[in-house]
Design a protein around this motif. Structure first.
Motif, PDB file in Angstrom:
ATOM      1  N   ARG A  39     -70.949  23.937 -21.134  1.00 16.35           N
ATOM      2  CA  ARG A  39     -70.382  25.256 -20.884  1.00 16.35           C
ATOM      3  C   ARG A  39     -69.679  25.341 -19.519  1.00 16.35           C
ATOM      4  O   ARG A  39     -68.605  25.897 -19.385  1.00 16.35           O
ATOM      5  CB  ARG A  39     -71.493  26.303 -20.958  1.00 16.35           C
ATOM      6  N   GLN A  40     -70.344  24.758 -18.510  1.00 18.90           N
ATOM      7  CA  GLN A  40     -69.809  24.805 -17.148  1.00 18.90           C
ATOM      8  C   GLN A  40     -68.420  24.178 -17.052  1.00 18.90           C
ATOM      9  O   GLN A  40     -67.526  24.704 -16.408  1.00 18.90           O
ATOM     10  CB  GLN A  40     -70.754  24.049 -16.185  1.00 18.90           C
ATOM     11  N   LEU A  41     -68.293  23.037 -17.742  1.00 21.02           N
ATOM     12  CA  LEU A  41     -67.022  22.300 -17.679  1.00 21.02           C
ATOM     13  C   LEU A  41     -65.920  23.073 -18.426  1.00 21.02           C
ATOM     14  O   LEU A  41     -64.769  23.103 -17.984  1.00 21.02           O
ATOM     15  CB  LEU A  41     -67.197  20.897 -18.266  1.00 21.02           C
ATOM     16  N   ILE A  42     -66.305  23.720 -19.518  1.00 19.75           N
ATOM     17  CA  ILE A  42     -65.328  24.545 -20.257  1.00 19.75           C
ATOM     18  C   ILE A  42     -64.804  25.644 -19.344  1.00 19.75           C
ATOM     19  O   ILE A  42     -63.609  25.924 -19.281  1.00 19.75           O
ATOM     20  CB  ILE A  42     -65.968  25.167 -21.525  1.00 19.75           C
ATOM     21  N   LYS A  43     -65.737  26.240 -18.596  1.00 19.02           N
ATOM     22  CA  LYS A  43     -65.372  27.325 -17.696  1.00 19.02           C
ATOM     23  C   LYS A  43     -64.422  26.815 -16.602  1.00 19.02           C
ATOM     24  O   LYS A  43     -63.416  27.456 -16.286  1.00 19.02           O
ATOM     25  CB  LYS A  43     -66.651  27.903 -17.072  1.00 19.02           C
ATOM     26  N   ARG A  44     -64.791  25.644 -16.065  1.00 25.03           N
ATOM     27  CA  ARG A  44     -63.963  25.076 -15.000  1.00 25.03           C
ATOM     28  C   ARG A  44     -62.563  24.767 -15.516  1.00 25.03           C
ATOM     29  O   ARG A  44     -61.561  25.048 -14.862  1.00 25.03           O
ATOM     30  CB  ARG A  44     -64.636  23.806 -14.480  1.00 25.03           C
ATOM     31  N   TYR A  45     -62.537  24.182 -16.728  1.00 21.33           N
ATOM     32  CA  TYR A  45     -61.253  23.858 -17.357  1.00 21.33           C
ATOM     33  C   TYR A  45     -60.406  25.136 -17.475  1.00 21.33           C
ATOM     34  O   TYR A  45     -59.233  25.164 -17.103  1.00 21.33           O
ATOM     35  CB  TYR A  45     -61.483  23.240 -18.740  1.00 21.33           C
ATOM     36  N   GLY A  46     -61.009  26.193 -17.979  1.00 17.48           N
ATOM     37  CA  GLY A  46     -60.302  27.463 -18.177  1.00 17.48           C
ATOM     38  C   GLY A  46     -59.749  28.023 -16.878  1.00 17.48           C
ATOM     39  O   GLY A  46     -58.604  28.484 -16.822  1.00 17.48           O
TER      40      GLY A  46
END
Ligand SMILES: [Zn+2]
Length: 241
Positions: free
Chosen positions: A174-181
């Motif tokens: 989830r964290q990486l998805i957020k960072r990507y976004g």
């Protein structure tokens, strides 16, 4: 880890497509607006010419009235001539009559000029009308197509976003998805950068050799120390290009 990196690359590819689609989408209403503007411009031109013609005709009528009124005066003065007693009066009245006749021949010339102008205006009016009809026809035929295209592009973008979401949920924490976004939003639509000639393809900064080795190993997600983008090695098929 390999899956995560591949997922990031695939997501970036999708985001690049979304940017391209959005660009197309932005262009479509502009095309429609141009067509509508053209209809308005050509219709305004027709209206303007119509008014010019009306004004011209009004002016011609005024000239005609002036001539008639002058002719009435001339007739009146010519009657008065018959009863004139002195030479001086006779001369003055005759002068008046000849002035009025001169004025009328000048007005006659103005009428001829106005009539020529009317002919020109009518030619312009006809061609402006044709132009306006063509513009309207073009708008009618393209409006439906353009609206359909806009709907289609919206659908395509929604579909791409779905694809991106699926890849993200399946492969990334989830964290990486957020960072990507966040990176997509803040870094001009580029969250993922590649190592290119020992530099970050996102910002161009030279990368430390140690960082390049770590990226090569592919055991963790590395961020560019300058721009913060997620750094990966270019996939093989892209490298050959
Ligand atoms: Zn960078």
């Amino acid at each position: 880890m390999k899956n995560m990196i591949n997922a990031l690359i695939a997501m970036q590819k999708i985001d690049d497509e979304i940017v391209a689609k959005k660009h197309i989408k932005n262009q479509l209403p502009k095309r429609l607006k141009n067509l509508k503007d053209n209809v308005k411009i050509t219709k305004d031109k027709v209206e303007k010419l119509k008014k010019d013609i009306d004004d011209n005709v009004v002016q011609q009528n005024l000239f005609e009235k002036e001539i008639t009124s002058n002719k009435e005066k001339i007739a009146k003065y010519e009657n008065q001539l018959l009863n004139i007693k002195t030479n001086k009066e006779y001369k003055a009245l005759n002068n008046e009559i000849s002035n009025l006749k001169n004025a009328n021949s000048q007005i006659d010339e103005k009428i001829i000029k106005a009539m020529d102008k009317e002919t020109d205006l009518n030619v312009e009016f006809n061609s402006a009308q044709t132009e306006a009809k063509e513009a309207q026809k073009k708008l009618n035929s393209e409006e439906d197509d353009l609206n359909k295209e806009i709907v289609q592009v919206d659908k395509d973008i929604a579909e791409l976003k779905n694809q991106r979401k699926e890849i993200a949920i399946k492969n990334l924490p989830r964290q990486l998805i957020k960072r990507y976004g966040l990176l997509i939003t803040n870094k001009a639509g580029k969250a993922v950068a590649f190592v290119e000639k020992n530099s970050c393809s996102g910002c161009g900064v030279n990368l430390r050799p140690q960082l390049i080795i770590e990226i090569e190993k592919g055991q963790k997600i590395i961020s560019c120390e300058n721009c913060g983008r997620l750094l990966v090695n270019k996939p093989k098929e892209d490298k050959e290009k």
